[in-house]
Design an enzyme around this catalytic site. Structure first.
Site, PDB file in Angstrom:
ATOM      1  N   HIS A   1       0.844  -1.191   0.000  1.00  0.00           N
ATOM      2  CA  HIS A   1       0.000   0.000   0.000  1.00  0.00           C
ATOM      3  C   HIS A   1       0.883   1.245   0.000  1.00  0.00           C
ATOM      4  O   HIS A   1       2.102   1.151   0.203  1.00  0.00           O
ATOM      5  CB  HIS A   1      -0.936   0.013   1.224  1.00  0.00           C
ATOM      6  CG  HIS A   1      -0.218   0.022   2.535  1.00  0.00           C
ATOM      7  ND1 HIS A   1      -0.048  -1.094   3.317  1.00  0.00           N
ATOM      8  CD2 HIS A   1       0.404   1.020   3.194  1.00  0.00           C
ATOM      9  CE1 HIS A   1       0.630  -0.778   4.396  1.00  0.00           C
ATOM     10  NE2 HIS A   1       0.930   0.500   4.345  1.00  0.00           N
TER      11      HIS A   1
HETATM   12  C1  T46 Z   1       3.147   0.813   6.867  1.00  0.00           C
HETATM   13  C2  T46 Z   1       3.912  -0.439   7.117  1.00  0.00           C
HETATM   14  C3  T46 Z   1       5.388  -0.194   7.253  1.00  0.00           C
HETATM   15  C4  T46 Z   1      -4.217  -0.039  13.187  1.00  0.00           C
HETATM   16  O1  T46 Z   1      -5.384  -0.156  13.610  1.00  0.00           O
HETATM   17  N1  T46 Z   1      -3.407   0.914  13.720  1.00  0.00           N
HETATM   18  C5  T46 Z   1      -2.116   1.088  13.285  1.00  0.00           C
HETATM   19  O2  T46 Z   1      -1.414   1.985  13.794  1.00  0.00           O
HETATM   20  C6  T46 Z   1      -1.626   0.233  12.241  1.00  0.00           C
HETATM   21  C7  T46 Z   1      -0.217   0.391  11.716  1.00  0.00           C
HETATM   22  C8  T46 Z   1      -2.466  -0.718  11.732  1.00  0.00           C
HETATM   23  N2  T46 Z   1      -3.729  -0.845  12.193  1.00  0.00           N
HETATM   24  C9  T46 Z   1      -4.602  -1.893  11.639  1.00  0.00           C
HETATM   25  C10 T46 Z   1      -4.941  -1.740  10.166  1.00  0.00           C
HETATM   26  C11 T46 Z   1      -5.106  -3.154   9.686  1.00  0.00           C
HETATM   27  O3  T46 Z   1      -6.420  -3.580   9.935  1.00  0.00           O
HETATM   28  O4  T46 Z   1      -3.914  -3.144  11.746  1.00  0.00           O
HETATM   29  C12 T46 Z   1      -4.173  -3.951  10.612  1.00  0.00           C
HETATM   30  C13 T46 Z   1      -2.866  -4.333   9.936  1.00  0.00           C
HETATM   31  O5  T46 Z   1      -2.295  -3.179   9.258  1.00  0.00           O
HETATM   32  P1  T46 Z   1      -1.626  -3.281   7.827  1.00  0.00           P
HETATM   33  O6  T46 Z   1      -2.208  -4.408   7.069  1.00  0.00           O
HETATM   34  O7  T46 Z   1      -1.691  -1.925   7.204  1.00  0.00           O
HETATM   35  O8  T46 Z   1      -0.113  -3.622   8.230  1.00  0.00           O
HETATM   36  P2  T46 Z   1       1.165  -3.650   7.297  1.00  0.00           P
HETATM   37  O9  T46 Z   1       2.217  -4.379   8.029  1.00  0.00           O
HETATM   38  O10 T46 Z   1       0.830  -4.112   5.928  1.00  0.00           O
HETATM   39  O11 T46 Z   1       1.598  -2.107   7.162  1.00  0.00           O
HETATM   40  C14 T46 Z   1       2.034  -1.404   8.313  1.00  0.00           C
HETATM   41  C15 T46 Z   1       1.354  -0.024   8.407  1.00  0.00           C
HETATM   42  O12 T46 Z   1      -0.057  -0.185   8.409  1.00  0.00           O
HETATM   43  C16 T46 Z   1       1.706   0.853   7.250  1.00  0.00           C
HETATM   44  O13 T46 Z   1       1.269   2.169   7.491  1.00  0.00           O
HETATM   45  O14 T46 Z   1       3.641   1.719   6.251  1.00  0.00           O
HETATM   46  O15 T46 Z   1       3.443  -1.205   8.241  1.00  0.00           O
END
Ligand code: T46
Length: 132
Positions: free
Chosen positions: A50
């Protein structure tokens, strides 16, 4: 111009072990609103896929290592993040993917905004059309 902007943080390690200091208003080029960390990533898992419209972040591997792929819609660059003193600055409107997490990897991220799902662009084609 490279997408891989590394910020080197002071290594205050001594014979007792490691210590890295991160000071707001000094080392971080934005106001810090959130810190999160990713740990216990399963073998073979990739994350990210993303971009963010507004969010800026700095990512550190405080333990272990992982690989970041950054993409501005025109070029992709890859970096192994494997040193707790090195922070990878990820600007807004940059697609990111993370892979090759070591079993012990703890990825800490310092962020410029509170969490907002509406800030995410999760479709690569949409990202490219907005970024270019
Ligand atoms: C990024 C990379 C490096 C939250 O509710 N609060 C938070 O602060 C974060 C980071 C995530 N979430 C929720 C959103 C999703 O439902 O946790 C779930 C997993 O997040 P995501 O799939 O976006 O995780 P990654 O590892 O793909 O990405 C993360 C960060 O979201 C993103 O901003 O830059 O790490």
């Amino acid at each position: 111009m490279t997408l891989l902007n590394i910020i080197n943080f002071p290594d205050l390690s001594d014979e007792r072990g490691g210590l890295v200091a991160i000071e707001t208003g000094k080392d971080i080029p934005f106001k810090v609103e959130r810190v999160y960390f990713i740990h216990s990533t399963q073998t073979g898992v990739s994350r990210g896929f993303h971009a963010h419209k507004k969010l800026k972040q700095i990512a550190f591997c405080v333990k272990g290592s992982c690989e970041f792929i950054l993409d501005d819609g025109k070029k992709r660059e890859t970096l192994a993040l494997d040193n707790p003193c090195k922070g990878l600055l990820i600007e807004s409107m940059i697609w990111r993917e993370m892979r090759n997490f070591t079993d012990d990897c703890v990825l800490m991220v310092i962020a410029s905004e509170h969490f907002s799902e509406s800030d995410y662009i999760r479709d690569y084609d949409q990202f490219v059309s907005l970024a270019t």
